[in-house]
Design a protein around this motif. Structure first.
Motif, PDB file in Angstrom:
ATOM      1  N   HIS A  39       7.735  44.649 -70.518  1.00 12.24           N
ATOM      2  CA  HIS A  39       8.196  45.059 -69.185  1.00 12.24           C
ATOM      3  C   HIS A  39       8.627  46.521 -69.239  1.00 12.24           C
ATOM      4  O   HIS A  39       9.159  46.975 -70.260  1.00 12.24           O
ATOM      5  N   ASN A  70      14.548  42.525 -65.201  1.00  8.17           N
ATOM      6  CA  ASN A  70      14.143  43.003 -66.536  1.00  8.17           C
ATOM      7  C   ASN A  70      14.674  44.407 -66.801  1.00  8.17           C
ATOM      8  O   ASN A  70      15.013  44.762 -67.929  1.00  8.17           O
ATOM      9  N   GLN A  71      14.705  45.211 -65.753  1.00 12.01           N
ATOM     10  CA  GLN A  71      15.087  46.614 -65.919  1.00 12.01           C
ATOM     11  C   GLN A  71      16.591  46.781 -66.152  1.00 12.01           C
ATOM     12  O   GLN A  71      17.013  47.800 -66.704  1.00 12.01           O
ATOM     13  N   ARG A  93       0.214  48.112 -65.744  1.00 13.54           N
ATOM     14  CA  ARG A  93      -0.659  46.961 -65.475  1.00 13.54           C
ATOM     15  C   ARG A  93      -1.179  46.977 -64.039  1.00 13.54           C
ATOM     16  O   ARG A  93      -0.756  47.777 -63.219  1.00 13.54           O
ATOM     17  N   HIS A 121       3.144  41.689 -60.241  1.00 15.47           N
ATOM     18  CA  HIS A 121       3.959  41.168 -59.147  1.00 15.47           C
ATOM     19  C   HIS A 121       3.839  39.681 -58.852  1.00 15.47           C
ATOM     20  O   HIS A 121       4.783  39.089 -58.333  1.00 15.47           O
TER      21      HIS A 121
HETATM   22  C1  HEM Z   1       4.195  48.663 -52.168  1.00 16.14           C
HETATM   23  C2  HEM Z   1       3.517  48.402 -53.160  1.00 16.14           C
HETATM   24  C3  HEM Z   1       3.955  48.427 -54.604  1.00 16.14           C
HETATM   25  C4  HEM Z   1       3.404  49.179 -55.568  1.00 16.14           C
HETATM   26  C5  HEM Z   1       2.268  50.180 -55.417  1.00 16.14           C
HETATM   27  C6  HEM Z   1       4.085  48.858 -56.804  1.00 16.14           C
HETATM   28  C7  HEM Z   1       3.808  49.432 -58.018  1.00 16.14           C
HETATM   29  C8  HEM Z   1       4.400  49.101 -59.202  1.00 16.14           C
HETATM   30  C9  HEM Z   1       4.130  49.751 -60.453  1.00 16.14           C
HETATM   31  C10 HEM Z   1       3.145  50.896 -60.649  1.00 16.14           C
HETATM   32  C11 HEM Z   1       4.892  49.161 -61.405  1.00 16.14           C
HETATM   33  C12 HEM Z   1       5.010  49.541 -62.888  1.00 16.14           C
HETATM   34  C13 HEM Z   1       3.792  49.167 -63.717  1.00 16.14           C
HETATM   35  C14 HEM Z   1       3.951  47.892 -64.523  1.00 16.14           C
HETATM   36  O1  HEM Z   1       5.011  47.231 -64.475  1.00 16.14           O
HETATM   37  O2  HEM Z   1       2.975  47.559 -65.254  1.00 16.14           O
HETATM   38  C15 HEM Z   1       5.670  48.129 -60.748  1.00 16.14           C
HETATM   39  C16 HEM Z   1       6.553  47.286 -61.377  1.00 16.14           C
HETATM   40  C17 HEM Z   1       7.398  46.451 -60.705  1.00 16.14           C
HETATM   41  N1  HEM Z   1       7.440  46.236 -59.352  1.00 16.14           N
HETATM   42 FE1  HEM Z   1       6.220  47.028 -57.964  1.00 16.14          FE
HETATM   43  N2  HEM Z   1       5.054  47.914 -56.557  1.00 16.14           N
HETATM   44  C18 HEM Z   1       5.019  47.611 -55.224  1.00 16.14           C
HETATM   45  C19 HEM Z   1       5.821  46.715 -54.562  1.00 16.14           C
HETATM   46  C20 HEM Z   1       6.827  45.997 -55.143  1.00 16.14           C
HETATM   47  C21 HEM Z   1       7.714  45.113 -54.451  1.00 16.14           C
HETATM   48  C22 HEM Z   1       7.648  44.800 -52.961  1.00 16.14           C
HETATM   49  C23 HEM Z   1       8.578  44.610 -55.378  1.00 16.14           C
HETATM   50  C24 HEM Z   1       9.732  43.657 -55.211  1.00 16.14           C
HETATM   51  C25 HEM Z   1      10.526  43.661 -54.203  1.00 16.14           C
HETATM   52  C26 HEM Z   1       8.216  45.172 -56.655  1.00 16.14           C
HETATM   53  C27 HEM Z   1       8.835  44.883 -57.841  1.00 16.14           C
HETATM   54  C28 HEM Z   1       8.457  45.349 -59.071  1.00 16.14           C
HETATM   55  C29 HEM Z   1       9.110  44.977 -60.328  1.00 16.14           C
HETATM   56  C30 HEM Z   1      10.291  44.034 -60.479  1.00 16.14           C
HETATM   57  C31 HEM Z   1       8.441  45.658 -61.344  1.00 16.14           C
HETATM   58  C32 HEM Z   1       8.731  45.553 -62.858  1.00 16.14           C
HETATM   59  C33 HEM Z   1       8.043  44.281 -63.355  1.00 16.14           C
HETATM   60  C34 HEM Z   1       8.428  43.891 -64.779  1.00 16.14           C
HETATM   61  O3  HEM Z   1       9.579  44.053 -65.185  1.00 16.14           O
HETATM   62  O4  HEM Z   1       7.550  43.371 -65.506  1.00 16.14           O
HETATM   63  N3  HEM Z   1       7.152  46.018 -56.476  1.00 16.14           N
HETATM   64  N4  HEM Z   1       5.342  48.109 -59.408  1.00 16.14           N
END
Ligand code: HEM
Length: 203
Positions: free
Chosen positions: A96, A86-87, A134, A140
């Motif tokens: 997103h 998405n990014q 969110r 996720h």
């Molecule tokens: C270790 C713990 C993790 C934390 C605390 C975390 C936290 C976050 C936060 C705060 C956001 C943005 C808020 C939102 O989209 O509403 C986010 C988005 C996202 N995270 Fe994580 N994340 C973690 C692990 C991961 C992992 C392991 C992946 C993938 C390998 C991942 C992939 C993504 C993606 C793709 C988005 C954007 C989603 C979208 O486009 O809707 N995250 N994450």
């Protein structure tokens, strides 16, 4: 919280660079929310003065700088980068976050548990507009993230914090917070390659 480009020039309070700490898992009271506990003031320097993790990381600006480094390092990993489809779209689809918004959400999440006045979820704003951060499961679970990918994500984050000179004990604290999000983030139905049971009887 308004995202300021100035944040990117801020410095992190650098403590001693010690070996990477072992991450300790902890239980989440809710599958959709990490166990958010304030690390509390600590006499980290042993000099009688107490500081919060938030202060030791350089406040909001310092945490944002560390998050920017972590996000950049995560995106260098091709497997992890593949989830951020998405990014890389232009424009980023509605609902997103941009990388900037995502990074600010991540900053507010870490800041809120490190002793700052930030809250999570919250609304962030950049040139692309406002975005409501969110909860972990909502973000996720649709992505189908495996336990192995989650492990890689944590190790990259810890390595970046170590490179920044964040103290070992503080990396452990941050690692514990991140590790506490595992059940909300990992999809139990997604197996890592190579983990399927070997069928010795199969021709
Ligand atoms: C270790 C713990 C993790 C934390 C605390 C975390 C936290 C976050 C936060 C705060 C956001 C943005 C808020 C939102 O989209 O509403 C986010 C988005 C996202 N995270 Fe994580 N994340 C973690 C692990 C991961 C992992 C392991 C992946 C993938 C390998 C991942 C992939 C993504 C993606 C793709 C988005 C954007 C989603 C979208 O486009 O809707 N995250 N994450």
């Amino acid at each position: 919280m308004r995202i300021s480009p100035l944040l990117k020039t801020a410095t992190v309070v650098v403590a001693s660079s010690l070996p990477l700490a072992v991450m300790i898992g902890c239980n989440s009271s809710s599958p959709s929310n990490p166990p958010l506990t304030d690390a509390g003031p600590t006499d980290a320097g042993g000099d009688g003065t107490t500081t919060t993790l938030y202060q030791r990381l350089g406040g909001h600006a310092g945490i944002r700088m560390a998050v920017d480094k972590i996000v950049a390092a995560e995106l260098m990993d091709t497997k992890i980068a593949s989830f951020f489809f998405n990014q890389v779209a232009s424009p980023v689809p509605a609902g997103h976050p941009t990388v900037d918004q995502l990074s600010e959400c991540f900053t507010d999440l870490l800041a809120s548990v490190a002793g700052g006045t930030e809250t999570y979820p919250t609304t962030v704003t950049d040139e692309a507009g406002t975005f409501m951060c969110r909860d972990m499961a909502t973000i996720h679970q649709p992505l189908g993230i495996s336990g192995g990918t989650f492990d890689t994500f944590i190790m990259i984050a810890a390595t970046e914090l170590q490179t920044l000179g964040v103290a070992s004990a503080d990396i452990t604290t941050i690692g514990t917070v991140l590790e506490g999000t595992r059940s909300a983030i990992v999809s139990s139905s997604v197996a890592d390659a190579g983990e399927q049971a070997y069928d010795a009887g199969h021709e």
